[in-house]
Scaffold this motif. Structure first.
Motif, PDB file in Angstrom:
ATOM      1  N   UNK A 190      39.619  40.357  42.719  1.00  0.00           N
ATOM      2  CA  UNK A 190      39.963  41.780  42.652  1.00  0.00           C
ATOM      3  C   UNK A 190      40.811  42.039  41.417  1.00  0.00           C
ATOM      4  N   UNK A 191      40.534  43.178  40.763  1.00  0.00           N
ATOM      5  CA  UNK A 191      41.252  43.586  39.565  1.00  0.00           C
ATOM      6  C   UNK A 191      41.810  44.982  39.806  1.00  0.00           C
ATOM      7  N   UNK A 240      38.835  46.851  41.604  1.00  0.00           N
ATOM      8  CA  UNK A 240      37.464  46.484  41.277  1.00  0.00           C
ATOM      9  C   UNK A 240      37.221  45.111  41.884  1.00  0.00           C
ATOM     10  N   UNK A 241      36.173  44.986  42.672  1.00  0.00           N
ATOM     11  CA  UNK A 241      35.852  43.753  43.385  1.00  0.00           C
ATOM     12  C   UNK A 241      34.685  43.064  42.694  1.00  0.00           C
ATOM     13  N   UNK A 250      28.818  48.628  43.784  1.00  0.00           N
ATOM     14  CA  UNK A 250      28.459  49.550  42.706  1.00  0.00           C
ATOM     15  C   UNK A 250      27.289  49.056  41.865  1.00  0.00           C
ATOM     16  N   UNK A 251      27.326  47.787  41.488  1.00  0.00           N
ATOM     17  CA  UNK A 251      26.292  47.275  40.598  1.00  0.00           C
ATOM     18  C   UNK A 251      26.098  45.788  40.766  1.00  0.00           C
ATOM     19  N   UNK A 302      34.024  48.458  44.564  1.00  0.00           N
ATOM     20  CA  UNK A 302      35.278  49.215  44.447  1.00  0.00           C
ATOM     21  C   UNK A 302      35.820  49.505  45.840  1.00  0.00           C
ATOM     22  N   UNK A 303      37.143  49.394  45.968  1.00  0.00           N
ATOM     23  CA  UNK A 303      37.798  49.738  47.223  1.00  0.00           C
ATOM     24  C   UNK A 303      39.186  50.281  46.913  1.00  0.00           C
TER      25      UNK A 303
END
Length: 281
Positions: free
Chosen positions: A25-26, A33-34, A75-76, A127-128
């Protein structure tokens, strides 16, 4: 030596907190952002008879499931394929795209090269919200232990039970359920793709707790060995306070409680620490 021993070694180099979860995670504003990546090989990961489309779907599902276990929205996805035959790529990409489309992600690129054995690497981005992030750490004595999904079905299919073939070949990540569980405030969560028993041990070790499982609450449609030790499922294992469970609107099954004593027990008896692992002699 197995893959878990190697992960411990990696933790000694880059930090143990970075290897506590299947995902990285960032921080990004109010969100995380995962990121997650998985490598699959034909001889060890894709059952004989799978179509290229099914291989593509499974490759995407593996990574999307990891993202879901953190309560994140996928997301992608990037897909890198080492191809034994170039004509296989079209079906693989179509299957991966279908899985991404199903769960609201975009298949956004990757890489292709030649390889003696079909090998696929998928890297997912999710994303979380920070307040909804749920990792593996957080289980406390007294919490309920629960599962979403049907542990053992994929293994039964691998062993020839045609009733469960789709669970093995077209696995369905629990993205919606992961989001709902994280927003409700469950204390820890992970997916059980390596088997329920091994996942329980992973969660227990990380949290410094144990688990007491009630055999009467485990699914009865399959023998207990399938439920405990079968791999290839994409269900979610989570812990939570009892009050949280009453507010949930997902199909979760309570199978036990978190205890302070180390270990994993079913009806008071120690469960074998086994499941799906990669090993080296």
């Amino acid at each position: 030596m197995d893959d878990r021993e190697l992960v411990k070694m990696i933790g000694g180099i880059i930090g143990t907190d970075t290897v506590e979860d299947d995902c990285a995670k960032i921080p990004f504003g109010d969100d995380y952002i995962i990121l997650s990546t998985d490598m699959l090989h034909e001889t060890t990961d894709f059952p004989t008879g799978m179509t290229d489309w099914q291989i593509g779907w499974m490759s995407a599902a593996v990574t999307i499931s990891d993202i879901a276990s953190d309560g994140a929205v996928p997301l992608g996805l990037l897909l890198a394929a080492g191809l034994d035959r170039p004509e296989r790529l079209k079906g693989i990409m179509q299957g991966a795209k279908a899985c991404c489309d199903e769960y609201g992600a975009s298949l956004i690129g990757g890489d292709v090269d030649a390889h003696s054995e079909l090998t696929i690497v998928t890297t997912g981005i999710g994303r979380v919200e920070k307040e909804n992030y749920t990792g593996r750490k957080g289980a406390l004595p007294g919490d309920l232990v629960c599962i979403v999904g049907d542990p053992g079905y994929a293994q039964a299919a691998l062993d020839g039970d045609a009733r469960y073939r789709d669970y093995l070949l077209i696995p369905k990540p629990f993205v919606y359920e992961g989001r709902e569980l994280s927003k409700a405030g469950v204390s820890s969560m992970m997916d059980v793709s390596d088997g329920l028993a091994l996942s329980l041990y992973d969660l227990a070790d990380l949290n410094g707790v144990g688990f007491e499982i009630d055999s009467g609450k485990l699914p009865k449609t399959l023998p207990q060995d399938y439920v405990l030790y079968g791999g290839g499922d994409f269900g979610l294992l989570f812990t939570c306070e009892e009050s949280i469970l009453r507010s949930l609107e997902v199909g979760a099954t309570v199978i036990g409680r978190v205890i302070s004593d180390a270990g994993v027990f079913v009806d008071g008896k120690t469960v074998e620490r086994r499941g799906y692992v990669h090993k080296w002699d």
